[in-house]
Design a protein around this motif. Structure first.
Motif, PDB file in Angstrom:
ATOM      1  N   ASP A  28    -100.522 -32.877 -59.544  1.00  0.00           N
ATOM      2  CA  ASP A  28    -101.713 -32.682 -58.710  1.00  0.00           C
ATOM      3  C   ASP A  28    -101.597 -33.482 -57.417  1.00  0.00           C
ATOM      4  O   ASP A  28    -101.294 -34.674 -57.431  1.00  0.00           O
ATOM      5  CB  ASP A  28    -102.972 -33.117 -59.471  1.00  0.00           C
ATOM      6  N   GLY A  29    -101.831 -32.812 -56.299  1.00  0.00           N
ATOM      7  CA  GLY A  29    -101.749 -33.477 -55.007  1.00  0.00           C
ATOM      8  C   GLY A  29    -100.350 -33.537 -54.444  1.00  0.00           C
ATOM      9  O   GLY A  29    -100.160 -33.995 -53.317  1.00  0.00           O
ATOM     10  N   ASP A  33    -102.498 -27.926 -55.244  1.00  0.00           N
ATOM     11  CA  ASP A  33    -103.799 -28.348 -54.730  1.00  0.00           C
ATOM     12  C   ASP A  33    -104.840 -27.935 -55.758  1.00  0.00           C
ATOM     13  O   ASP A  33    -105.248 -26.775 -55.821  1.00  0.00           O
ATOM     14  CB  ASP A  33    -104.071 -27.683 -53.383  1.00  0.00           C
ATOM     15  N   PHE A  35    -107.705 -29.959 -56.387  1.00  0.00           N
ATOM     16  CA  PHE A  35    -108.863 -30.841 -56.246  1.00  0.00           C
ATOM     17  C   PHE A  35    -110.184 -30.100 -56.402  1.00  0.00           C
ATOM     18  O   PHE A  35    -111.116 -30.610 -57.023  1.00  0.00           O
ATOM     19  CB  PHE A  35    -108.821 -31.566 -54.907  1.00  0.00           C
ATOM     20  N   ARG A  61    -111.541 -39.354 -58.418  1.00  0.00           N
ATOM     21  CA  ARG A  61    -110.348 -39.032 -57.649  1.00  0.00           C
ATOM     22  C   ARG A  61    -109.552 -40.285 -57.296  1.00  0.00           C
ATOM     23  O   ARG A  61    -108.328 -40.231 -57.160  1.00  0.00           O
ATOM     24  CB  ARG A  61    -110.731 -38.262 -56.385  1.00  0.00           C
ATOM     25  N   ASP A 178     -98.635 -39.057 -55.088  1.00  0.00           N
ATOM     26  CA  ASP A 178     -99.665 -39.195 -54.058  1.00  0.00           C
ATOM     27  C   ASP A 178    -100.676 -40.280 -54.395  1.00  0.00           C
ATOM     28  O   ASP A 178    -101.750 -40.338 -53.792  1.00  0.00           O
ATOM     29  CB  ASP A 178    -100.394 -37.856 -53.848  1.00  0.00           C
ATOM     30  N   ALA A 179    -100.339 -41.142 -55.355  1.00  0.00           N
ATOM     31  CA  ALA A 179    -101.287 -42.164 -55.784  1.00  0.00           C
ATOM     32  C   ALA A 179    -100.568 -43.481 -56.045  1.00  0.00           C
ATOM     33  O   ALA A 179     -99.373 -43.497 -56.365  1.00  0.00           O
ATOM     34  CB  ALA A 179    -102.008 -41.710 -57.061  1.00  0.00           C
ATOM     35  N   ALA A 199    -101.233 -33.530 -48.919  1.00  0.00           N
ATOM     36  CA  ALA A 199    -102.633 -33.445 -49.342  1.00  0.00           C
ATOM     37  C   ALA A 199    -103.204 -34.830 -49.136  1.00  0.00           C
ATOM     38  O   ALA A 199    -102.804 -35.770 -49.815  1.00  0.00           O
ATOM     39  CB  ALA A 199    -102.740 -33.060 -50.812  1.00  0.00           C
ATOM     40  N   PRO A 201    -104.531 -38.188 -49.514  1.00  0.00           N
ATOM     41  CA  PRO A 201    -105.003 -38.891 -50.702  1.00  0.00           C
ATOM     42  C   PRO A 201    -106.395 -39.455 -50.478  1.00  0.00           C
ATOM     43  O   PRO A 201    -106.907 -39.480 -49.356  1.00  0.00           O
ATOM     44  CB  PRO A 201    -103.967 -40.004 -50.875  1.00  0.00           C
ATOM     45  N   TYR A 202    -107.007 -39.898 -51.560  1.00  0.00           N
ATOM     46  CA  TYR A 202    -108.356 -40.447 -51.459  1.00  0.00           C
ATOM     47  C   TYR A 202    -108.396 -41.601 -50.464  1.00  0.00           C
ATOM     48  O   TYR A 202    -109.317 -41.723 -49.666  1.00  0.00           O
ATOM     49  CB  TYR A 202    -108.829 -40.918 -52.831  1.00  0.00           C
TER      50      TYR A 202
END
Length: 232
Positions: A28-29, A33, A35, A61, A178-179, A199, A201-202
């Motif tokens: 995911d991310g 996509d 989200f 998220r 992505d985290a 994408a 990220p938060y």
């Protein structure tokens, strides 16, 4: 070795001296996509289990990359939310999209004989079902879910397991996520990490503060780090 950070979409990435025989992707991310689907599934699960009021999806998220039960514990939410969340995620799976440039990236990596795996916060069955639905499952030698290792991300177990299955040493692999949990998991496994920013990220600052070895603005940027590997 530390890789340079790609600051612009048209910037060139210096090819590392070590050939990367394998890439471990978050899902995911990075590949998909999802989200909007996660947000709807989370809202439905929250309403069913917790009740009225806005579902705290933005806080959820922030913890993406972790296994859903772990997120529930961190957020002090009922674990009973998992069943409706998973149910709705399956129901809404047709609304998940593959990021632009991912299919081309995977095709090129396959031509270059780079071995590919997915290490995701999702459960293994759900991740494999989604990738199969999207026609991407054949690209990956292995798809590993957080329910299939002793300790999920940010622990290194899932990345180590991917490397064992791929039969690749840590120094010959790179993980794309992505985290911050992806960066931590890769570092713990002795694997270089690449932060994916296609994408947003938060919290980009939080992701960069985690210390990824390279930051990629587009999927194609990864190719500079993964030259062709001699066929086994």
């Amino acid at each position: 070795m530390a890789f340079p950070i790609v600051e612009r979409p048209d910037a060139e990435v210096e090819t590392p001296a070590t050939v990367r025989h394998a890439v471990v992707f978050d899902l995911d991310g990075v590949i998909v996509d999802s989200f909007a689907v996660m947000s709807e599934a989370f809202a439905i699960a929250y309403a069913e289990v917790v009740g009225d009021g806005p579902a705290p999806f933005e806080e959820y998220r922030r913890h993406l990359g972790r296994y859903f039960p772990d997120i529930m514990r961190i957020m002090n939410l009922p674990l009973a939310m998992q069943e409706p969340f998973v149910r709705e995620s399956y129901r809404l799976a047709d609304q998940v999209h593959v990021f632009d440039g991912i299919v081309e990236l995977l095709l090129t990596l396959r031509v270059r004989n780079v071995r590919l795996a997915v290490a995701t916060g999702k459960s293994g069955p759900r991740a494999r079902s989604l990738l199969d639905r999207l026609g991407l499952l054949p690209f990956f030698a292995h798809v590993i879910g957080s329910d299939e290792v002793a300790q999920p991300k940010p622990a290194p177990d899932i990345v180590r397991h991917a490397l064992d299955l791929l039969d690749v040493p840590p120094e010959a692999a790179i993980m794309v996520g992505d985290a911050p949990t992806d960066v931590a998991s890769a570092r713990g496994a002795g694997v270089a990490s690449a932060a994916a920013l296609w994408a947003p990220p938060y919290d980009v600052g939080e992701l960069l503060a985690a210390g990824p070895d390279v930051v990629l603005r587009r999927p194609v940027d990864l190719l500079a780090l993964c030259p062709a590997v001699p066929a086994r």
